[in-house]
Motif scaffolding. Structure first.
Motif, PDB file in Angstrom:
ATOM      1  N   GLU A 137       1.028  -1.256   0.097  1.00 57.68           N
ATOM      2  CA  GLU A 137       0.160  -0.091  -0.069  1.00 57.68           C
ATOM      3  C   GLU A 137       0.755   1.105  -0.002  1.00 57.68           C
ATOM      4  O   GLU A 137       1.037   1.840  -1.144  1.00 57.68           O
ATOM      5  CB  GLU A 137      -1.036  -0.039   1.392  1.00 57.68           C
ATOM      6  CG  GLU A 137      -1.708   1.302   1.387  1.00 57.68           C
ATOM      7  CD  GLU A 137      -2.732   0.956   2.675  1.00 57.68           C
ATOM      8  OE1 GLU A 137      -3.625   0.263   2.684  1.00 57.68           O
ATOM      9  OE2 GLU A 137      -2.395   1.899   3.613  1.00 57.68           O
ATOM     10  N   ALA A 138       1.307   1.547   1.174  1.00 57.34           N
ATOM     11  CA  ALA A 138       2.301   2.928   1.045  1.00 57.34           C
ATOM     12  C   ALA A 138       3.244   2.509   2.595  1.00 57.34           C
ATOM     13  O   ALA A 138       2.967   1.822   3.421  1.00 57.34           O
ATOM     14  CB  ALA A 138       1.460   3.891   1.532  1.00 57.34           C
ATOM     15  N   GLU A 156       9.621   2.561   7.378  1.00 57.81           N
ATOM     16  CA  GLU A 156       9.788   2.285   5.779  1.00 57.81           C
ATOM     17  C   GLU A 156      10.453   3.932   5.485  1.00 57.81           C
ATOM     18  O   GLU A 156      11.315   4.210   4.745  1.00 57.81           O
ATOM     19  CB  GLU A 156       8.914   2.091   4.934  1.00 57.81           C
ATOM     20  CG  GLU A 156       8.396   0.577   5.200  1.00 57.81           C
ATOM     21  CD  GLU A 156       7.753   0.289   6.419  1.00 57.81           C
ATOM     22  OE1 GLU A 156       6.917   1.050   7.032  1.00 57.81           O
ATOM     23  OE2 GLU A 156       7.891  -1.016   6.778  1.00 57.81           O
ATOM     24  N   PRO A 202      10.662  -0.353   1.452  1.00 59.41           N
ATOM     25  CA  PRO A 202       9.479  -0.684   1.700  1.00 59.41           C
ATOM     26  C   PRO A 202       9.387  -2.077   2.567  1.00 59.41           C
ATOM     27  O   PRO A 202      10.519  -2.808   2.640  1.00 59.41           O
ATOM     28  CB  PRO A 202       8.948  -1.202   0.325  1.00 59.41           C
ATOM     29  CG  PRO A 202      10.230  -1.626  -0.412  1.00 59.41           C
ATOM     30  CD  PRO A 202      11.456  -0.794   0.243  1.00 59.41           C
ATOM     31  N   PHE A 203       8.383  -2.258   3.501  1.00 59.68           N
ATOM     32  CA  PHE A 203       8.295  -3.488   4.455  1.00 59.68           C
ATOM     33  C   PHE A 203       9.607  -3.728   5.117  1.00 59.68           C
ATOM     34  O   PHE A 203       9.988  -4.915   5.183  1.00 59.68           O
ATOM     35  CB  PHE A 203       7.924  -4.595   3.515  1.00 59.68           C
ATOM     36  CG  PHE A 203       6.588  -4.595   2.985  1.00 59.68           C
ATOM     37  CD1 PHE A 203       5.213  -4.920   3.797  1.00 59.68           C
ATOM     38  CD2 PHE A 203       6.276  -4.030   1.726  1.00 59.68           C
ATOM     39  CE1 PHE A 203       4.230  -4.647   3.428  1.00 59.68           C
ATOM     40  CE2 PHE A 203       4.928  -3.991   1.384  1.00 59.68           C
ATOM     41  CZ  PHE A 203       3.772  -4.393   1.955  1.00 59.68           C
ATOM     42  N   ASN A 228       5.336  -0.245  -3.588  1.00 60.48           N
ATOM     43  CA  ASN A 228       4.189   0.057  -3.123  1.00 60.48           C
ATOM     44  C   ASN A 228       3.408   0.756  -4.213  1.00 60.48           C
ATOM     45  O   ASN A 228       4.053   1.578  -5.009  1.00 60.48           O
ATOM     46  CB  ASN A 228       4.574   1.033  -1.889  1.00 60.48           C
ATOM     47  CG  ASN A 228       4.500   0.220  -0.444  1.00 60.48           C
ATOM     48  OD1 ASN A 228       3.944  -0.652  -0.280  1.00 60.48           O
ATOM     49  ND2 ASN A 228       5.815   0.435   0.106  1.00 60.48           N
ATOM     50  N   HIS A 275      -3.088  -8.437   3.351  1.00 54.84           N
ATOM     51  CA  HIS A 275      -1.837  -7.486   3.357  1.00 54.84           C
ATOM     52  C   HIS A 275      -1.361  -7.987   4.727  1.00 54.84           C
ATOM     53  O   HIS A 275      -2.104  -8.381   5.726  1.00 54.84           O
ATOM     54  CB  HIS A 275      -2.307  -6.089   3.726  1.00 54.84           C
ATOM     55  CG  HIS A 275      -0.949  -5.034   3.639  1.00 54.84           C
ATOM     56  ND1 HIS A 275      -0.401  -5.068   4.893  1.00 54.84           N
ATOM     57  CD2 HIS A 275      -0.444  -4.177   2.814  1.00 54.84           C
ATOM     58  CE1 HIS A 275       0.683  -3.992   4.636  1.00 54.84           C
ATOM     59  NE2 HIS A 275       0.484  -3.488   3.636  1.00 54.84           N
TER      60      HIS A 275
HETATM   61  N1  URA Z   1       2.769  -1.407   4.553  1.00 56.07           N
HETATM   62  C1  URA Z   1       2.824  -1.384   3.192  1.00 56.07           C
HETATM   63  O1  URA Z   1       1.993  -1.600   2.551  1.00 56.07           O
HETATM   64  N2  URA Z   1       4.113  -0.933   2.713  1.00 56.07           N
HETATM   65  C2  URA Z   1       5.302  -0.958   3.328  1.00 56.07           C
HETATM   66  O2  URA Z   1       6.285  -0.617   2.655  1.00 56.07           O
HETATM   67  C3  URA Z   1       5.007  -0.990   4.744  1.00 56.07           C
HETATM   68  C4  URA Z   1       4.184  -1.351   5.325  1.00 56.07           C
END
Ligand code: URA
Length: 233
Positions: free
Chosen positions: A86-87, A92, A98-99, A125, A203
């Motif tokens: 998502e974001a 991050e 990301p993640f 993302n 997710h």
């Molecule tokens: N959730 C997400 O969707 N992306 C990320 O990078 C971290 C958490």
């Protein structure tokens, strides 16, 4: 006057050269030192850098204005498996990757369960800047960033595209279907020149809130494992 260089200094310089001092000692974790897309060359690397530049050049964006770093991607740009979340969240945003927070730790476990890791997948993302307070990106923000992630997918050109959660589902597939119905099915979809097999799954942040749904996520993961074998990726 020339200064006399003693043998100890010469040895030290040789040692620093040997371990590539400049590259390693830049006060970040060792696996984060790599320059952007150093491991790939040519057109793909150029296209990724150009795309990243066009995102950093966005004007009048509340997300960008409030963020610490752009979160562009992690993993292997040569991979045929791409994951879209998502974001970015707090961690991050801090790291520019990301993640890397708690959801990321669960994502790593999910990948490990089907023998994957960040060296053999590519991760990005829908949105590249952290929404304030980790709120869900608005529809307007998602629309604004959609051309970037679409281009990103086209550049990476994955054979398998894994969408994590309903923001990725709604942005890239459509609003008509809810995730509980859309997950666990293969969809063939074109992104520019790229034709990918797309699968939607939950997710990891949702799975942390609803651990009972992990059994469905496991079904999705096994489908991904089977497709990897079938496509000989
Ligand atoms: N959730 C997400 O969707 N992306 C990320 O990078 C971290 C958490």
């Amino acid at each position: 006057m020339t200064k006399k260089v003693n043998s100890k200094t010469i040895k030290l310089v040789k040692f620093y050269n040997l371990i590539n001092y400049n590259l390693i000692y830049n006060n970040q974790a060792i696996n984060r030192y790599k320059k952007d897309f150093l491991e790939i060359s040519g057109k793909k690397s150029e296209s990724l850098q150009k795309l990243k530049r066009s995102i950093t050049n966005i004007k009048n964006c509340e997300l960008k204005e409030n963020a610490t770093n752009i979160v562009f991607s992690d993993g292997n740009p040569k991979s045929k498996i791409m994951i879209v979340g998502e974001a970015p969240g707090f961690n991050e945003d801090q790291e520019g990757l990301p993640f890397v927070g708690r959801a990321g730790a669960l994502l790593d476990k999910m990948l490990a369960a089907i023998d994957l890791n960040r060296k053999n997948v590519y991760i990005s993302n829908i949105i590249n800047y952290r929404p304030p307070e980790n709120r869900r990106p608005s529809e307007e923000e998602t629309k604004r960033y959609l051309p970037f992630i679409t281009k990103h997918i086209e550049i990476i050109s994955p054979k398998i595209l894994i969408l994590l959660g309903s923001t990725a589902l709604n942005a890239l597939i459509g609003n008509e279907v809810v995730i509980s119905k859309a997950r666990g099915k293969w969809i063939e979809k074109k992104f520019g020149q790229c034709k990918a097999s797309v699968i939607i799954t939950f997710h990891p942040a949702f799975l942390m809130r609803q651990p009972a749904q992990k059994k469905l996520a496991w079904i999705d993961l096994k489908m991904i494992r089977d497709r990897i074998l079938k496509l000989k990726i």
